[in-house]
Design a protein around this motif. Structure first.
Motif, PDB file in Angstrom:
ATOM      1  N   GLN A 183     -11.820 -81.658  28.978  1.00 46.53           N
ATOM      2  CA  GLN A 183     -10.486 -82.060  29.411  1.00 46.53           C
ATOM      3  C   GLN A 183      -9.927 -83.151  28.503  1.00 46.53           C
ATOM      4  O   GLN A 183      -8.741 -83.140  28.144  1.00 46.53           O
ATOM      5  CB  GLN A 183     -10.534 -82.557  30.856  1.00 46.53           C
ATOM      6  CG  GLN A 183      -9.156 -82.716  31.498  1.00 46.53           C
ATOM      7  CD  GLN A 183      -8.463 -81.384  31.698  1.00 46.53           C
ATOM      8  OE1 GLN A 183      -8.938 -80.538  32.447  1.00 46.53           O
ATOM      9  NE2 GLN A 183      -7.339 -81.194  31.029  1.00 46.53           N
ATOM     10  N   ALA A 184     -10.794 -84.081  28.112  1.00 41.74           N
ATOM     11  CA  ALA A 184     -10.359 -85.157  27.216  1.00 41.74           C
ATOM     12  C   ALA A 184      -9.944 -84.591  25.853  1.00 41.74           C
ATOM     13  O   ALA A 184      -9.001 -85.079  25.221  1.00 41.74           O
ATOM     14  CB  ALA A 184     -11.478 -86.178  27.043  1.00 41.74           C
ATOM     15  N   ALA A 185     -10.642 -83.551  25.414  1.00 48.27           N
ATOM     16  CA  ALA A 185     -10.308 -82.931  24.125  1.00 48.27           C
ATOM     17  C   ALA A 185      -8.928 -82.287  24.176  1.00 48.27           C
ATOM     18  O   ALA A 185      -8.135 -82.419  23.232  1.00 48.27           O
ATOM     19  CB  ALA A 185     -11.366 -81.894  23.754  1.00 48.27           C
ATOM     20  N   THR A 186      -8.619 -81.582  25.268  1.00 46.54           N
ATOM     21  CA  THR A 186      -7.294 -80.958  25.369  1.00 46.54           C
ATOM     22  C   THR A 186      -6.205 -82.021  25.425  1.00 46.54           C
ATOM     23  O   THR A 186      -5.134 -81.855  24.832  1.00 46.54           O
ATOM     24  CB  THR A 186      -7.184 -80.048  26.610  1.00 46.54           C
ATOM     25  OG1 THR A 186      -7.342 -80.825  27.804  1.00 46.54           O
ATOM     26  CG2 THR A 186      -8.234 -78.958  26.579  1.00 46.54           C
ATOM     27  N   GLN A 195     -19.710 -84.074  33.544  1.00 46.40           N
ATOM     28  CA  GLN A 195     -19.545 -84.833  32.309  1.00 46.40           C
ATOM     29  C   GLN A 195     -19.075 -83.932  31.163  1.00 46.40           C
ATOM     30  O   GLN A 195     -18.184 -84.302  30.391  1.00 46.40           O
ATOM     31  CB  GLN A 195     -20.863 -85.512  31.933  1.00 46.40           C
ATOM     32  CG  GLN A 195     -20.752 -86.417  30.708  1.00 46.40           C
ATOM     33  CD  GLN A 195     -22.064 -87.144  30.418  1.00 46.40           C
ATOM     34  OE1 GLN A 195     -23.071 -86.909  31.074  1.00 46.40           O
ATOM     35  NE2 GLN A 195     -22.039 -88.027  29.440  1.00 46.40           N
ATOM     36  N   GLN A 196     -19.650 -82.745  31.061  1.00 47.10           N
ATOM     37  CA  GLN A 196     -19.240 -81.809  30.012  1.00 47.10           C
ATOM     38  C   GLN A 196     -17.800 -81.343  30.226  1.00 47.10           C
ATOM     39  O   GLN A 196     -17.020 -81.226  29.276  1.00 47.10           O
ATOM     40  CB  GLN A 196     -20.188 -80.609  29.989  1.00 47.10           C
ATOM     41  CG  GLN A 196     -21.589 -80.919  29.489  1.00 47.10           C
ATOM     42  CD  GLN A 196     -22.520 -79.742  29.676  1.00 47.10           C
ATOM     43  OE1 GLN A 196     -22.590 -79.150  30.763  1.00 47.10           O
ATOM     44  NE2 GLN A 196     -23.237 -79.385  28.622  1.00 47.10           N
ATOM     45  N   VAL A 242     -20.662 -77.746  23.425  1.00 48.99           N
ATOM     46  CA  VAL A 242     -21.197 -77.756  24.791  1.00 48.99           C
ATOM     47  C   VAL A 242     -21.674 -76.389  25.263  1.00 48.99           C
ATOM     48  O   VAL A 242     -22.415 -76.301  26.248  1.00 48.99           O
ATOM     49  CB  VAL A 242     -20.159 -78.314  25.801  1.00 48.99           C
ATOM     50  CG1 VAL A 242     -19.786 -79.738  25.457  1.00 48.99           C
ATOM     51  CG2 VAL A 242     -18.929 -77.430  25.887  1.00 48.99           C
ATOM     52  N   LEU A 243     -21.263 -75.307  24.578  1.00 49.83           N
ATOM     53  CA  LEU A 243     -21.696 -73.972  24.977  1.00 49.83           C
ATOM     54  C   LEU A 243     -22.789 -73.464  24.040  1.00 49.83           C
ATOM     55  O   LEU A 243     -22.754 -73.710  22.836  1.00 49.83           O
ATOM     56  CB  LEU A 243     -20.526 -72.981  24.946  1.00 49.83           C
ATOM     57  CG  LEU A 243     -19.365 -73.194  25.914  1.00 49.83           C
ATOM     58  CD1 LEU A 243     -18.367 -72.046  25.792  1.00 49.83           C
ATOM     59  CD2 LEU A 243     -19.841 -73.322  27.350  1.00 49.83           C
ATOM     60  N   THR A 244     -23.726 -72.736  24.600  1.00 47.01           N
ATOM     61  CA  THR A 244     -24.736 -72.078  23.779  1.00 47.01           C
ATOM     62  C   THR A 244     -24.076 -70.902  23.055  1.00 47.01           C
ATOM     63  O   THR A 244     -22.981 -70.465  23.437  1.00 47.01           O
ATOM     64  CB  THR A 244     -25.880 -71.543  24.649  1.00 47.01           C
ATOM     65  OG1 THR A 244     -25.371 -70.480  25.482  1.00 47.01           O
ATOM     66  CG2 THR A 244     -26.471 -72.642  25.520  1.00 47.01           C
ATOM     67  N   PRO A 245     -24.713 -70.352  22.018  1.00 48.25           N
ATOM     68  CA  PRO A 245     -24.141 -69.179  21.342  1.00 48.25           C
ATOM     69  C   PRO A 245     -23.838 -68.031  22.303  1.00 48.25           C
ATOM     70  O   PRO A 245     -22.791 -67.377  22.184  1.00 48.25           O
ATOM     71  CB  PRO A 245     -25.226 -68.802  20.329  1.00 48.25           C
ATOM     72  CG  PRO A 245     -25.884 -70.108  19.997  1.00 48.25           C
ATOM     73  CD  PRO A 245     -25.905 -70.863  21.295  1.00 48.25           C
ATOM     74  N   ASP A 246     -24.728 -67.776  23.256  1.00 51.86           N
ATOM     75  CA  ASP A 246     -24.484 -66.698  24.224  1.00 51.86           C
ATOM     76  C   ASP A 246     -23.275 -67.009  25.100  1.00 51.86           C
ATOM     77  O   ASP A 246     -22.467 -66.123  25.414  1.00 51.86           O
ATOM     78  CB  ASP A 246     -25.714 -66.480  25.104  1.00 51.86           C
ATOM     79  CG  ASP A 246     -26.842 -65.779  24.361  1.00 51.86           C
ATOM     80  OD1 ASP A 246     -26.569 -65.217  23.276  1.00 51.86           O
ATOM     81  OD2 ASP A 246     -27.984 -65.799  24.863  1.00 51.86           O
ATOM     82  N   ALA A 274     -15.731 -73.963  31.790  1.00 47.89           N
ATOM     83  CA  ALA A 274     -16.709 -74.619  32.656  1.00 47.89           C
ATOM     84  C   ALA A 274     -17.454 -73.615  33.529  1.00 47.89           C
ATOM     85  O   ALA A 274     -18.664 -73.737  33.748  1.00 47.89           O
ATOM     86  CB  ALA A 274     -16.010 -75.661  33.524  1.00 47.89           C
ATOM     87  N   LYS A 275     -16.747 -72.602  34.009  1.00 46.93           N
ATOM     88  CA  LYS A 275     -17.387 -71.604  34.866  1.00 46.93           C
ATOM     89  C   LYS A 275     -18.306 -70.695  34.062  1.00 46.93           C
ATOM     90  O   LYS A 275     -19.400 -70.352  34.504  1.00 46.93           O
ATOM     91  CB  LYS A 275     -16.324 -70.792  35.611  1.00 46.93           C
ATOM     92  CG  LYS A 275     -15.681 -71.549  36.768  1.00 46.93           C
ATOM     93  CD  LYS A 275     -14.668 -70.695  37.497  1.00 46.93           C
ATOM     94  CE  LYS A 275     -14.249 -71.346  38.814  1.00 46.93           C
ATOM     95  NZ  LYS A 275     -13.602 -72.642  38.629  1.00 46.93           N
TER      96      LYS A 275
END
Length: 261
Positions: free
Chosen positions: A87-90, A81-82, A150-154, A73-74
């Motif tokens: 958290q729901a996935a874990t 929401q993301q 949820v994360l971009t490639p970078d 997240a950081k």
């Protein structure tokens, strides 16, 4: 992205992981503990959970998942929401793992094993131990799939880079612990010798796929893989100390073939 925040999360993760290593029992230790129990044994706790209860393992997984979610997240500067989605996935991965545990427990119950049926129990429980060692939030997990969504490639690259740094720091800490064990048991070192030996061992690469069981032996595996640095080692270690190192290499050489990068 605030690097200080990411670094704090990483340091916390390292402390938890090292604490887990220090407090977890090795497989043989768990066997010794349960060997004196006349009552029915919990073979899953013995073989897969290193003597811990299912509740303790579940709580540990949730703590680690929270740290990993916070790190992602950081790095990705995710919104609430993301983050909740991660958290729901874990939590889903944890539930899936313990459904597998329940299936194994049911199978053991049907087998009606006695307290001395160690080999039969091990055959049934070993897949759970393999999953534990590999980590339930690995490449095949829902957590990893959600990260990619949820994360971009970078951001994914930044996350993977941070995991590498975290892993190397963890291995360096464990290497220091392993060398301290060798010093206590068979090979005292001067402060200068210790610093030089650690500097050499930290050059020995380990694969990212090193499982949790082998993770705790990172220093011994590095020592075994340090033979190519013998010329440098002989500059500050005595012949007697090199003989001790050779003895440890012989003990762990079978492991090296399994973990060569």
């Amino acid at each position: 992205m605030k690097y200080g925040s990411v670094r704090s999360a990483t340091n916390l993760a390292l402390l938890v992981l090292i604490g887990w290593f220090l407090t977890s029992w090795r497989h043989a230790d768990a066997q010794v503990f349960f060997a004196g129990q006349a009552a029915e044994r919990d073979f899953i706790a013995m073989f897969a959970f290193n003597g811990r209860s299912e509740t303790d393992v579940k709580n540990q997984m949730r703590m680690l998942s929270g740290i990993q979610v916070d790190l992602v997240a950081k790095i990705g500067e995710l919104d609430e929401q993301q983050t909740d989605k991660l958290q729901a996935a874990t939590e889903s991965d944890i539930r899936r793992f313990f459904r597998e545990v329940d299936q194994v427990r049911h199978q053991l119950d049907e087998m009606k094993l006695g307290p001395n049926d160690i080999n039969e129990a091990w055959q049934v429980v070993s897949p759970i131990q393999v999953r534990m060692n590999a980590g339930i939030f690995g490449e095949q997990s829902l957590f990893q799939r959600v990260i990619k969504s949820v994360l971009t490639p970078d951001q994914q690259t930044a996350y993977q880079d941070e995991l590498v740094r975290q892993r190397v720091r963890r291995w360096n800490i464990i290497t220091r612990m392993n060398i301290a064990e060798i010093e206590r048991n068979s090979m005292p070192l001067t402060s200068s010798q210790r610093d030089q030996l650690l500097a050499v061992l930290e050059k020995v690469e380990l694969p990212a796929t090193l499982n949790k069981q082998m993770d705790g032996y990172a220093g011994y595996i590095r020592l075994t893989g340090s033979a190519k640095h013998d010329q440098q080692l002989k500059k500050f270690l005595t012949p007697a100390q090199m003989k001790v190192i050779d003895q440890y290499r012989l003990r762990y050489e079978g492991w090296l073939g399994q973990v060569v990068p």
